[in-house]
Design an enzyme around this catalytic site. Structure first.
Site, short mmCIF file in Angstrom:
data_model
loop_
_atom_site.label_atom_id
_atom_site.label_comp_id
_atom_site.label_asym_id
_atom_site.label_seq_id
_atom_site.Cartn_x
_atom_site.Cartn_y
_atom_site.Cartn_z
CE LYS A 83 -2.86 2.76 3.11
NZ LYS A 83 -3.68 2.86 4.31
CD GLU A 112 -5.53 9.00 10.52
OE1 GLU A 112 -6.01 9.23 9.39
OE2 GLU A 112 -4.87 7.98 10.78
CD GLU A 153 -7.07 2.35 1.50
OE1 GLU A 153 -7.81 1.82 0.63
OE2 GLU A 153 -7.02 3.58 1.66
CD GLU A 171 -10.62 7.71 -0.95
OE1 GLU A 171 -11.05 6.66 -1.50
OE2 GLU A 171 -9.74 7.70 -0.08
C1 ISC Z 1 -4.27 10.92 3.24
C2 ISC Z 1 -5.51 11.31 3.54
O1 ISC Z 1 -6.40 10.48 4.20
C3 ISC Z 1 -5.98 9.32 4.88
C4 ISC Z 1 -6.84 9.21 6.07
C5 ISC Z 1 -8.06 8.59 6.00
C6 ISC Z 1 -8.41 7.81 4.88
C7 ISC Z 1 -7.51 7.59 3.89
C8 ISC Z 1 -7.88 6.72 2.71
O2 ISC Z 1 -8.92 6.06 2.74
O3 ISC Z 1 -7.14 6.73 1.72
C9 ISC Z 1 -6.12 8.12 3.96
O4 ISC Z 1 -5.31 7.06 4.41
C10 ISC Z 1 -6.02 12.65 3.25
O5 ISC Z 1 -7.11 12.99 3.69
O6 ISC Z 1 -5.31 13.43 2.59
#
Ligand code: ISC
Length: 419
Positions: free
Chosen positions: A180, A225, A261, A403
């Site tokens: 990943k 987070e 993930e 996303e």
């Molecule tokens: C890297 C980011 O999110 C991270 C945190 C939550 C979900 C994420 C995802 O699903 O890809 C990312 O790991 C961002 O918001 O820029």
């Protein structure tokens, strides 16, 4: 230098704190580059203090590796004025050791971060409110309010190149180079007048009450987070990875791609914390964190820190040095993912995806991951906004691009740049 600590009136939220304790002279607004903010919900049982700092009094460049010595130097420059609460009295009332500083570190070691103690710091906990002011500093400065309403313009020209980067990265992941890797892209907002970050954060606090609003040296946003909250010998962390648009949560909890993930991100936190803790617990299964723009798979982790972690330097910094960068912003395995980011990412991350937060003199405090945010530029009229996605071997580049758009939405909405 001398610090005066005095009890002050409590406030009802961020907007009230700004107007009550940081009033601006008529015709002026706060200078966004001098403003620090930490505001947000409790994480598990740890209530967050509301902290606002203004006026850049004591500023040190720092990286996460140098932060322990930098913080010791910074905090030791201050002793209480004769008419101040003593630092012991402040501690017995607030359970915080004075002084209190803000920090923001880069995603990588090469990026300069910052630790600062500000000229005026407002602190509110469940036990009361205090003003901490450095004595004898020059008066606070403000910037004039422009006579016209701002016009905002969005430059979003990274979509095509990012799709190419994701496609190349997916090929490397399919070839087994890593499991990943998180890839980020940026957009630019241009304003016709200086951007008022105090207003940006007030809007984010209203729209995203389950996120932590932050500002340090022009990096500002609302992150969902929590990298680490370290207080009273406990560490708490909220790990996010795996994302869907609101309404599609049923698919998210069944998605092998997203669950895997997420597991990489949660494991990276648990594995980093385990050697520092005598006891560690986490949700057995991820839960859904619903935000207005996206929903995430989430895991809350809590640990009791070992005596050695608490007694050596600033405990929060020791924890961050082990944790950062987690697989929520870097990847698995960490070192290979770091190299893949350097190979495929064209964005300058700066302090995006680094730890941002606050710390007291004893090195207790909290650090969010600097996500869903933007970096104010030197002209104070433009901001670089960044968003990234965890890329897996079976990622669909177009879906990942969508996303990033959803993750940019909170900051874009503040400027009226999304429909
Ligand atoms: C890297 C980011 O999110 C991270 C945190 C939550 C979900 C994420 C995802 O699903 O890809 C990312 O790991 C961002 O918001 O820029």
């Amino acid at each position: 230098m001398k610090l005066r600590i005095q009890p002050t009136t409590t406030v009802n939220g961020l907007a009230h704190a700004l107007t009550t304790h940081f009033p601006t002279p008529p015709g002026t607004q706060l200078d966004s580059s001098q403003l620090s903010i930490w505001h947000g919900p409790a994480l598990m049982d740890a209530n967050q203090p509301l902290l606002i700092g203004y006026g850049n009094s004591i500023q040190f460049p720092a990286t996460l590796q140098t932060a322990n010595t930098t913080w010791t130097t910074a905090r030791d420059t201050l002793s209480p004025t004769d008419d101040s609460l003593s630092f012991e009295e402040f501690f017995s009332q607030s359970h915080l050791q004075a002084p209190i500083g803000f920090f923001s570190f880069g995603f990588n070691q090469e990026t300069p971060g910052i630790i600062q103690i500000q000229q005026r710091t407002f602190v509110q906990t469940s036990a009361g409110a205090w003003l901490l002011e450095i004595e004898g500093d020059t008066p606070l400065t403000f910037v004039p309010i422009p006579g016209v309403d701002p016009v905002f313009n969005l430059i979003d020209d990274t979509q095509a190149s990012w799709l190419t980067s994701v496609t190349g990265l997916v090929q490397d992941l399919q070839a087994g180079v890593a499991q990943k890797t998180v890839l980020a892209r940026d957009v630019i907002i241009q304003s016709s007048t200086p951007i008022d970050l105090s207003l940006v954060l007030r809007k984010l606090a209203d729209a995203y009450p389950t996120c932590w609003q932050f500002a340090v040296a022009g990096l500002a946003g609302a992150t969902p987070e929590m990298l680490a909250d370290v207080r009273l010998g406990l560490v708490r962390s909220r790990v996010l990875a795996g994302t869907c648009t609101p309404g599609n949560e049923a698919d998210l909890v069944d998605s092998i791609k997203d669950l895997t993930e997420h597991r990489f991100a949660a494991d990276s936190v648990k594995d980093a914390l385990a050697p520092l803790c005598t006891q560690l617990s986490a949700n057995q299964k991820p839960f859904i964190l619903q935000l207005p723009n996206v929903s995430h798979l989430a895991t809350d982790v809590q640990g009791e820190l070992a005596e050695t972690t608490v007694s050596e330097g600033a405990p929060l910094i020791s924890v961050l040095q082990k944790l950062h960068p987690t697989a929520a912003v870097c990847g698995t395995p960490r070192e290979v993912a770091f190299e893949l980011i350097a190979k495929h990412e064209t964005t300058l991350r700066g302090r995006y995806a680094g730890p941002v937060g606050w710390m007291d003199a004893a090195g207790n405090g909290a650090a969010g991951l600097a996500l869903r945010c933007g970096q104010l530029q030197a002209d104070k009229q433009s901001m670089q906004l960044l968003a990234g996605c965890g890329i897996m071997p079976d990622s669909n580049p177009e879906a990942e691009l969508a996303e990033t758009r959803a993750k940019l939405r909170p900051m874009l909405s503040v400027f009226g740049l999304v429909s």
